[in-house]
Design a protein around this motif. Structure first.
Motif, PDB file in Angstrom:
ATOM      1  N   THR A  40      99.026  95.895 -67.543  1.00  0.00           N
ATOM      2  CA  THR A  40      97.914  96.571 -66.881  1.00  0.00           C
ATOM      3  C   THR A  40      96.958  95.531 -66.314  1.00  0.00           C
ATOM      4  O   THR A  40      96.574  94.583 -67.002  1.00  0.00           O
ATOM      5  CB  THR A  40      97.176  97.499 -67.871  1.00  0.00           C
ATOM      6  OG1 THR A  40      98.120  98.461 -68.356  1.00  0.00           O
ATOM      7  CG2 THR A  40      96.024  98.223 -67.192  1.00  0.00           C
ATOM      8  N   ARG A  41      96.613  95.721 -65.051  1.00  0.00           N
ATOM      9  CA  ARG A  41      95.733  94.774 -64.346  1.00  0.00           C
ATOM     10  C   ARG A  41      94.606  95.528 -63.663  1.00  0.00           C
ATOM     11  O   ARG A  41      94.829  96.586 -63.080  1.00  0.00           O
ATOM     12  CB  ARG A  41      96.525  94.014 -63.270  1.00  0.00           C
ATOM     13  CG  ARG A  41      97.788  93.308 -63.739  1.00  0.00           C
ATOM     14  CD  ARG A  41      97.524  92.137 -64.669  1.00  0.00           C
ATOM     15  NE  ARG A  41      96.771  91.084 -64.056  1.00  0.00           N
ATOM     16  CZ  ARG A  41      97.286  89.964 -63.572  1.00  0.00           C
ATOM     17  NH1 ARG A  41      98.592  89.764 -63.640  1.00  0.00           N
ATOM     18  NH2 ARG A  41      96.515  89.051 -63.035  1.00  0.00           N
ATOM     19  N   ALA A  42      93.399  94.995 -63.725  1.00  0.00           N
ATOM     20  CA  ALA A  42      92.253  95.504 -62.973  1.00  0.00           C
ATOM     21  C   ALA A  42      91.902  94.432 -61.951  1.00  0.00           C
ATOM     22  O   ALA A  42      91.730  93.261 -62.307  1.00  0.00           O
ATOM     23  CB  ALA A  42      91.076  95.779 -63.891  1.00  0.00           C
ATOM     24  N   VAL A  43      91.844  94.818 -60.680  1.00  0.00           N
ATOM     25  CA  VAL A  43      91.668  93.846 -59.609  1.00  0.00           C
ATOM     26  C   VAL A  43      90.643  94.357 -58.615  1.00  0.00           C
ATOM     27  O   VAL A  43      90.660  95.535 -58.232  1.00  0.00           O
ATOM     28  CB  VAL A  43      93.009  93.603 -58.859  1.00  0.00           C
ATOM     29  CG1 VAL A  43      92.872  92.490 -57.842  1.00  0.00           C
ATOM     30  CG2 VAL A  43      94.135  93.313 -59.829  1.00  0.00           C
ATOM     31  N   ASP A  44      89.752  93.478 -58.175  1.00  0.00           N
ATOM     32  CA  ASP A  44      88.798  93.803 -57.114  1.00  0.00           C
ATOM     33  C   ASP A  44      89.458  93.523 -55.776  1.00  0.00           C
ATOM     34  O   ASP A  44      89.970  92.415 -55.558  1.00  0.00           O
ATOM     35  CB  ASP A  44      87.531  92.948 -57.237  1.00  0.00           C
ATOM     36  CG  ASP A  44      86.720  93.269 -58.470  1.00  0.00           C
ATOM     37  OD1 ASP A  44      86.742  94.445 -58.904  1.00  0.00           O
ATOM     38  OD2 ASP A  44      86.075  92.351 -59.009  1.00  0.00           O
ATOM     39  N   VAL A  45      89.450  94.530 -54.886  1.00  0.00           N
ATOM     40  CA  VAL A  45      90.074  94.369 -53.575  1.00  0.00           C
ATOM     41  C   VAL A  45      89.187  94.970 -52.491  1.00  0.00           C
ATOM     42  O   VAL A  45      88.418  95.895 -52.736  1.00  0.00           O
ATOM     43  CB  VAL A  45      91.471  95.038 -53.505  1.00  0.00           C
ATOM     44  CG1 VAL A  45      92.449  94.359 -54.431  1.00  0.00           C
ATOM     45  CG2 VAL A  45      91.397  96.513 -53.790  1.00  0.00           C
ATOM     46  N   GLU A  46      89.318  94.424 -51.309  1.00  0.00           N
ATOM     47  CA  GLU A  46      88.698  95.007 -50.121  1.00  0.00           C
ATOM     48  C   GLU A  46      89.485  96.259 -49.752  1.00  0.00           C
ATOM     49  O   GLU A  46      90.706  96.303 -49.984  1.00  0.00           O
ATOM     50  CB  GLU A  46      88.765  94.020 -48.943  1.00  0.00           C
ATOM     51  CG  GLU A  46      87.988  92.735 -49.149  1.00  0.00           C
ATOM     52  CD  GLU A  46      86.505  92.918 -48.870  1.00  0.00           C
ATOM     53  OE1 GLU A  46      86.148  93.852 -48.131  1.00  0.00           O
ATOM     54  OE2 GLU A  46      85.735  92.123 -49.430  1.00  0.00           O
ATOM     55  N   PRO A  47      88.864  97.256 -49.151  1.00  0.00           N
ATOM     56  CA  PRO A  47      89.583  98.482 -48.790  1.00  0.00           C
ATOM     57  C   PRO A  47      90.782  98.252 -47.864  1.00  0.00           C
ATOM     58  O   PRO A  47      91.735  99.012 -47.898  1.00  0.00           O
ATOM     59  CB  PRO A  47      88.522  99.323 -48.090  1.00  0.00           C
ATOM     60  CG  PRO A  47      87.235  98.836 -48.658  1.00  0.00           C
ATOM     61  CD  PRO A  47      87.430  97.355 -48.908  1.00  0.00           C
ATOM     62  N   ARG A  48      90.752  97.187 -47.067  1.00  0.00           N
ATOM     63  CA  ARG A  48      91.842  96.932 -46.111  1.00  0.00           C
ATOM     64  C   ARG A  48      92.978  96.091 -46.700  1.00  0.00           C
ATOM     65  O   ARG A  48      93.966  95.814 -46.023  1.00  0.00           O
ATOM     66  CB  ARG A  48      91.280  96.243 -44.873  1.00  0.00           C
ATOM     67  CG  ARG A  48      90.772  94.847 -45.151  1.00  0.00           C
ATOM     68  CD  ARG A  48      90.246  94.169 -43.897  1.00  0.00           C
ATOM     69  NE  ARG A  48      89.743  92.866 -44.205  1.00  0.00           N
ATOM     70  CZ  ARG A  48      88.478  92.571 -44.450  1.00  0.00           C
ATOM     71  NH1 ARG A  48      87.576  93.525 -44.418  1.00  0.00           N
ATOM     72  NH2 ARG A  48      88.115  91.346 -44.719  1.00  0.00           N
ATOM     73  N   THR A  49      92.876  95.693 -47.957  1.00  0.00           N
ATOM     74  CA  THR A  49      93.881  94.846 -48.592  1.00  0.00           C
ATOM     75  C   THR A  49      95.195  95.603 -48.751  1.00  0.00           C
ATOM     76  O   THR A  49      95.233  96.711 -49.268  1.00  0.00           O
ATOM     77  CB  THR A  49      93.396  94.369 -49.976  1.00  0.00           C
ATOM     78  OG1 THR A  49      92.157  93.672 -49.811  1.00  0.00           O
ATOM     79  CG2 THR A  49      94.426  93.467 -50.637  1.00  0.00           C
ATOM     80  N   LEU A  50      96.267  94.985 -48.301  1.00  0.00           N
ATOM     81  CA  LEU A  50      97.595  95.564 -48.464  1.00  0.00           C
ATOM     82  C   LEU A  50      98.137  95.236 -49.859  1.00  0.00           C
ATOM     83  O   LEU A  50      97.752  94.225 -50.469  1.00  0.00           O
ATOM     84  CB  LEU A  50      98.552  95.004 -47.413  1.00  0.00           C
ATOM     85  CG  LEU A  50      98.220  95.340 -45.963  1.00  0.00           C
ATOM     86  CD1 LEU A  50      99.111  94.556 -45.010  1.00  0.00           C
ATOM     87  CD2 LEU A  50      98.341  96.833 -45.719  1.00  0.00           C
TER      88      LEU A  50
END
Length: 153
Positions: free
Chosen positions: A12-22
């Motif tokens: 299980t991973r929690a990751v911060d991403v930009e909305p446009r991240t593929l």
């Protein structure tokens, strides 16, 4: 930025991403799982295929945000306890690769095919892999490897 939580290769991973991240960017750049390749950025080559909730997808066509709560398996997650997955072993034994760039996507697509059709015909294998491009092998040994992994000849 948005935080998403997903399971990648059983972790299980929690990751911060930009909305446009593929999804492919999340895997390669955020999680450093570089076995998933970026070949074309237009969903034509299949080098970026991963499993999402048990089905193969081209990760360059899916936003990372869409993977919230998903179970993702990459090529790095196939081998267990130091043993190659049967499809990986069949690719090795049948020389189903040359340069190796397309191999992760070919393997992941093949795993999905064999889950759906454990003993596919040569025609089924060729049809299933139409979305995966290889510039080196001519596909003969790739098809042979998939059929061997499925117990065919």
């Amino acid at each position: 930025m948005s935080t998403i939580t997903l399971k990648v290769n059983s972790e299980t991973r929690a990751v911060d991403v930009e909305p446009r991240t593929l999804l492919v960017e999340l895997l390669r750049e955020h999680l450093r799982l570089t076995g998933t390749h970026v070949g074309c950025d237009t969903s034509q080559c299949g080098a970026c295929v991963v499993m999402v909730n048990g089905k193969s997808i081209k990760s360059c066509t899916m936003l990372a945000l869409e993977a919230e709560g998903a179970d993702v398996t990459t090529i790095e997650g196939l081998a267990k306890d130091g043993l190659l997955h049967p499809v990986q072993a069949a690719f090795k034994e049948n020389h189903g690769l040359q340069c190796g760039f397309c191999t992760p996507g070919m393997v992941m697509s093949s795993v999905d095919l064999l889950q759906r059709s454990p003993r596919p015909s040569e025609q089924e294998v060729r049809h299933w892999l139409e979305g995966n491009l290889c510039r080196c092998t001519g596909y003969h040994n790739i098809v042979k490897a998939v059929m061997a992994a499925g117990g065919g000849t």
